[in-house]
Design an enzyme around this catalytic site. Structure first.
Site, PDB file in Angstrom:
ATOM      1  N   CYS A  11      46.439  80.450  60.508  1.00 19.08           N
ATOM      2  CA  CYS A  11      47.687  81.100  60.619  1.00 19.08           C
ATOM      3  C   CYS A  11      48.009  82.264  59.678  1.00 19.08           C
ATOM      4  O   CYS A  11      47.020  82.593  59.000  1.00 19.08           O
ATOM      5  CB  CYS A  11      48.820  79.930  60.353  1.00 19.08           C
ATOM      6  N   ARG A  37      43.673  77.639  56.572  1.00 19.31           N
ATOM      7  CA  ARG A  37      44.206  76.471  56.406  1.00 19.31           C
ATOM      8  C   ARG A  37      43.578  75.371  57.345  1.00 19.31           C
ATOM      9  O   ARG A  37      44.144  74.875  58.316  1.00 19.31           O
ATOM     10  CB  ARG A  37      46.013  76.570  57.139  1.00 19.31           C
ATOM     11  N   ASP A  89      55.308  78.249  48.191  1.00 21.87           N
ATOM     12  CA  ASP A  89      56.486  78.704  49.218  1.00 21.87           C
ATOM     13  C   ASP A  89      57.817  79.366  48.711  1.00 21.87           C
ATOM     14  O   ASP A  89      58.816  79.879  49.438  1.00 21.87           O
ATOM     15  CB  ASP A  89      57.058  77.229  49.961  1.00 21.87           C
ATOM     16  N   ARG A 133      62.361  78.474  61.730  1.00 16.84           N
ATOM     17  CA  ARG A 133      61.756  77.542  61.530  1.00 16.84           C
ATOM     18  C   ARG A 133      62.050  76.685  60.130  1.00 16.84           C
ATOM     19  O   ARG A 133      61.855  75.481  60.145  1.00 16.84           O
ATOM     20  CB  ARG A 133      60.100  77.844  61.279  1.00 16.84           C
ATOM     21  N   LYS A 180      62.864  70.491  54.862  1.00 17.21           N
ATOM     22  CA  LYS A 180      61.910  70.426  56.280  1.00 17.21           C
ATOM     23  C   LYS A 180      60.785  69.747  56.010  1.00 17.21           C
ATOM     24  O   LYS A 180      60.205  69.000  56.794  1.00 17.21           O
ATOM     25  CB  LYS A 180      61.804  71.870  56.525  1.00 17.21           C
ATOM     26  N   ASN A 181      60.369  69.997  54.757  1.00 15.83           N
ATOM     27  CA  ASN A 181      58.748  69.307  54.453  1.00 15.83           C
ATOM     28  C   ASN A 181      58.891  68.027  54.277  1.00 15.83           C
ATOM     29  O   ASN A 181      57.852  67.326  54.343  1.00 15.83           O
ATOM     30  CB  ASN A 181      58.158  70.036  53.556  1.00 15.83           C
TER      31      ASN A 181
HETATM   32  C1  UD1 Z   1      52.380  71.956  52.966  1.00 14.12           C
HETATM   33  C2  UD1 Z   1      53.612  72.712  53.359  1.00 14.12           C
HETATM   34  C3  UD1 Z   1      53.691  74.164  53.138  1.00 14.12           C
HETATM   35  C4  UD1 Z   1      53.159  74.565  51.796  1.00 14.12           C
HETATM   36  C5  UD1 Z   1      51.841  73.836  51.411  1.00 14.12           C
HETATM   37  C6  UD1 Z   1      51.372  74.279  49.922  1.00 14.12           C
HETATM   38  C7  UD1 Z   1      54.313  71.199  54.865  1.00 14.12           C
HETATM   39  C8  UD1 Z   1      54.796  70.659  56.359  1.00 14.12           C
HETATM   40  N1  UD1 Z   1      54.057  72.295  54.648  1.00 14.12           N
HETATM   41  O1  UD1 Z   1      51.634  72.694  53.705  1.00 14.12           O
HETATM   42  O2  UD1 Z   1      54.998  74.544  53.302  1.00 14.12           O
HETATM   43  O3  UD1 Z   1      53.077  75.696  51.671  1.00 14.12           O
HETATM   44  O4  UD1 Z   1      51.994  72.300  51.698  1.00 14.12           O
HETATM   45  O5  UD1 Z   1      52.549  73.663  49.000  1.00 14.12           O
HETATM   46  O6  UD1 Z   1      54.788  70.089  54.000  1.00 14.12           O
HETATM   47  N2  UD1 Z   1      43.221  72.388  52.750  1.00 14.12           N
HETATM   48  C9  UD1 Z   1      42.023  72.485  52.832  1.00 14.12           C
HETATM   49  N3  UD1 Z   1      41.527  71.391  54.095  1.00 14.12           N
HETATM   50  C10 UD1 Z   1      42.516  70.478  54.282  1.00 14.12           C
HETATM   51  C11 UD1 Z   1      43.990  70.819  53.960  1.00 14.12           C
HETATM   52  C12 UD1 Z   1      44.294  71.732  53.196  1.00 14.12           C
HETATM   53  O7  UD1 Z   1      41.090  73.304  52.709  1.00 14.12           O
HETATM   54  O8  UD1 Z   1      42.277  69.531  54.937  1.00 14.12           O
HETATM   55  C13 UD1 Z   1      43.511  73.725  51.796  1.00 14.12           C
HETATM   56  C14 UD1 Z   1      44.790  74.698  52.509  1.00 14.12           C
HETATM   57  O9  UD1 Z   1      43.953  75.835  53.255  1.00 14.12           O
HETATM   58  C15 UD1 Z   1      45.510  75.190  51.262  1.00 14.12           C
HETATM   59  C16 UD1 Z   1      45.291  74.083  50.283  1.00 14.12           C
HETATM   60  O10 UD1 Z   1      44.274  73.285  50.764  1.00 14.12           O
HETATM   61  O11 UD1 Z   1      44.651  76.292  50.494  1.00 14.12           O
HETATM   62  C17 UD1 Z   1      46.705  73.329  50.241  1.00 14.12           C
HETATM   63  O12 UD1 Z   1      47.142  73.234  51.472  1.00 14.12           O
HETATM   64  P1  UD1 Z   1      48.014  71.992  51.971  1.00 14.12           P
HETATM   65  O13 UD1 Z   1      48.716  71.171  50.826  1.00 14.12           O
HETATM   66  O14 UD1 Z   1      47.402  71.063  52.939  1.00 14.12           O
HETATM   67  O15 UD1 Z   1      49.155  72.643  52.693  1.00 14.12           O
HETATM   68  P2  UD1 Z   1      49.913  71.973  53.935  1.00 14.12           P
HETATM   69  O16 UD1 Z   1      49.880  70.547  53.934  1.00 14.12           O
HETATM   70  O17 UD1 Z   1      49.657  72.535  55.437  1.00 14.12           O
END
Ligand code: UD1
Length: 416
Positions: free
Chosen positions: A115, A120, A303, A395, A22-23
């Protein structure tokens, strides 16, 4: 509303085929925006999140056709807005931001809210786009980004963010000059996206490491690609075999992406044998208690945290599971406690004392991976487990009820 009903206690035996990741599929489908011809993607999983990104693309004027493969043509791209209705059902909708800005120099994407697993934010995506020269505003719940042209820059991520790295990598492919992403995410899904972008003609180096360099090109062309297997789905089935003292073969998984999960499953006493067409997983008793700390790749994936916690409920001792990626990812704990689990939360750690068994109960799914953990708990519990709010599971897990039932589980979906 539908429910999943499981009568626990069956050993899982047989073979299961893992679906596409999915990701990886979500950013790759979004990357089609960068091209004008027909892209063909194989091994795209049939999931609610994939349906959401397709709907989003169609709303942007993109053509999406589907038989066995998914074909996408963004020649008619004529809209730059990702509406709140779709973004609120899937945060990863934000993945259209980078490609829209690169192609149309304009994007308007609803700001995803908090969420179930934490706040996030997307500040790192937005700071990165601003560093590439975009004017980024937050207005009426939307991110509005605009640029005359994007210019390469050095971007340092405070935290390695998966979708942030993907968004910036996509935006930088068509920017003028060189972009360097430092402290970038190294996840295999980021690498799969980079491979697609390279097939489209992008100049990218260093994907899979913490420093990714992208030299902008004038245009990208359409391509074909087969999505990598879903390492989280594979890990979830491996836990299912372990927890039910089962013996299954997990086919179509890429073991190179699963070192951390393999190492923890092995430490817990689960036997994993590589065979040329898959991995044979044999659950043995007793399950040993182990400590786990979630980290960005190549660390243990957040995950898989909820699923491993269920395994640890059946272990012969106490385990400490520390969640360092998301601040609130223990929503499954209260439901597992209702099934008899002995789990205490201390800050960002869960202390799990193995118990002699869990009891089936009515429980509620709260997010995608929490739902998977409740299914696993149900498979290994005594009696009947009824899981409600199962739309979360759709999902991210393709035909999970059918796949588990083919392995001998007593599981079905019913309408309320
Ligand atoms: C992606 C995955 C999700 C997985 C996560 C961590 C997809 C579609 N989803 O989510 O399944 O659980 O990686 O492996 O690929 N953060 C910030 N600011 C930002 C972005 C992130 O503070 O602008 C923080 C988040 O709150 C979190 C950490 O960084 O604590 C990692 O998040 P991130 O890698 O961005 O997760 P996603 O990309 O949303």
């Amino acid at each position: 509303m539908e429910k999943i009903i499981i009568n626990g206690g069956k050993r899982l035996i047989g073979e299961v085929e893992i679906s596409g990741a999915k990701n990886a599929a979500l950013p790759i489908l979004a990357a089609s925006i960068l091209t004008e011809g027909w892209n063909t993607f194989s091994n795209v999983p049939n999931l609610r999140d994939v349906e959401t990104i397709k709907k989003l693309l169609i709303g942007l004027g993109v053509k999406v056709e589907e038989e066995k493969d998914v074909r996408i043509n963004a020649a008619g791209l004529n809209n730059y807005e990702a509406p709140y209705d779709l973004v609120k059902t899937m945060r990863a909708s934000v993945l259209v931001l980078g490609p829209l800005l690169a192609r149309l120099k304009k994007a308007k994407v609803a700001l995803p809210g908090g969420c179930a697993i934490g706040a996030r934010p997307i500040n790192l995506h937005l700071n990165g786009l601003a560093a590439l020269g975009a004017k980024v505003d937050l207005k009426h719940g939307y991110v509005e980004a605009e640029a005359k042209s994007l210019k390469g820059a050095t971007i340092f991520f405070d935290i390695p963010t998966v979708t942030g790295t993907e968004n910036l990598m996509m935006a930088a492919t068509l920017a003028d000059g060189v972009t360097t992403l430092e402290n970038a995410a190294c996840e295999p899904e980021v690498v799969d996206l980079a491979n697609v972008l390279k097939k489209m003609g992008a100049d990218i180096r260093g994907e899979g490491t913490e420093v990714i360099t992208i030299e902008g090109v004038k245009e990208l062309k359409s391509t074909n690609h087969t999505i990598i297997p879903d390492r989280i789905e594979a890990g979830t089935f491996m836990v299912a075999a372990g927890i039910t003292a089962g013996d299954i073969k997990v086919r179509n998984c890429n073991i190179a992406h699963m070192d951390a999960v393999f190492s923890k499953l092995t430490e817990a006493g689960i036997k994993l044998t590589y065979e040329n067409d898959g991995v044979r997983v044999i659950g043995t008793k007793p399950i040993r208690s182990i400590d786990i700390k979630t980290l960005p790749y190549p660390g243990f994936p957040t995950d898989m945290q909820a699923q491993m916690m269920v395994l640890m409920c059946f272990a012969n001792g106490t385990s400490i599971i520390s969640e360092t990626v998301f601040e609130n990812r223990f929503m499954h704990v209260s439901e597992l406690r209702r099934m008899g689990a002995d789990i205490r939360i201390e800050g960002r750690s869960a202390i799990v004392k193995g118990v002699s068994g869990l009891n089936g109960a009515p429980v509620m799914a709260t997010d995608l991976r929490a739902s998977a953990s409740l299914i696993l708990a149900g498979l290994a519990s005594e009696g009947k487990t009824e899981i409600s709010r199962i739309y979360h599971i759709d999902r991210g897990y393709e035909r999970i009820v059918e796949k588990l039932s083919n392995l001998g589980a007593d599981i079905k979906r019913v309408r309320d």
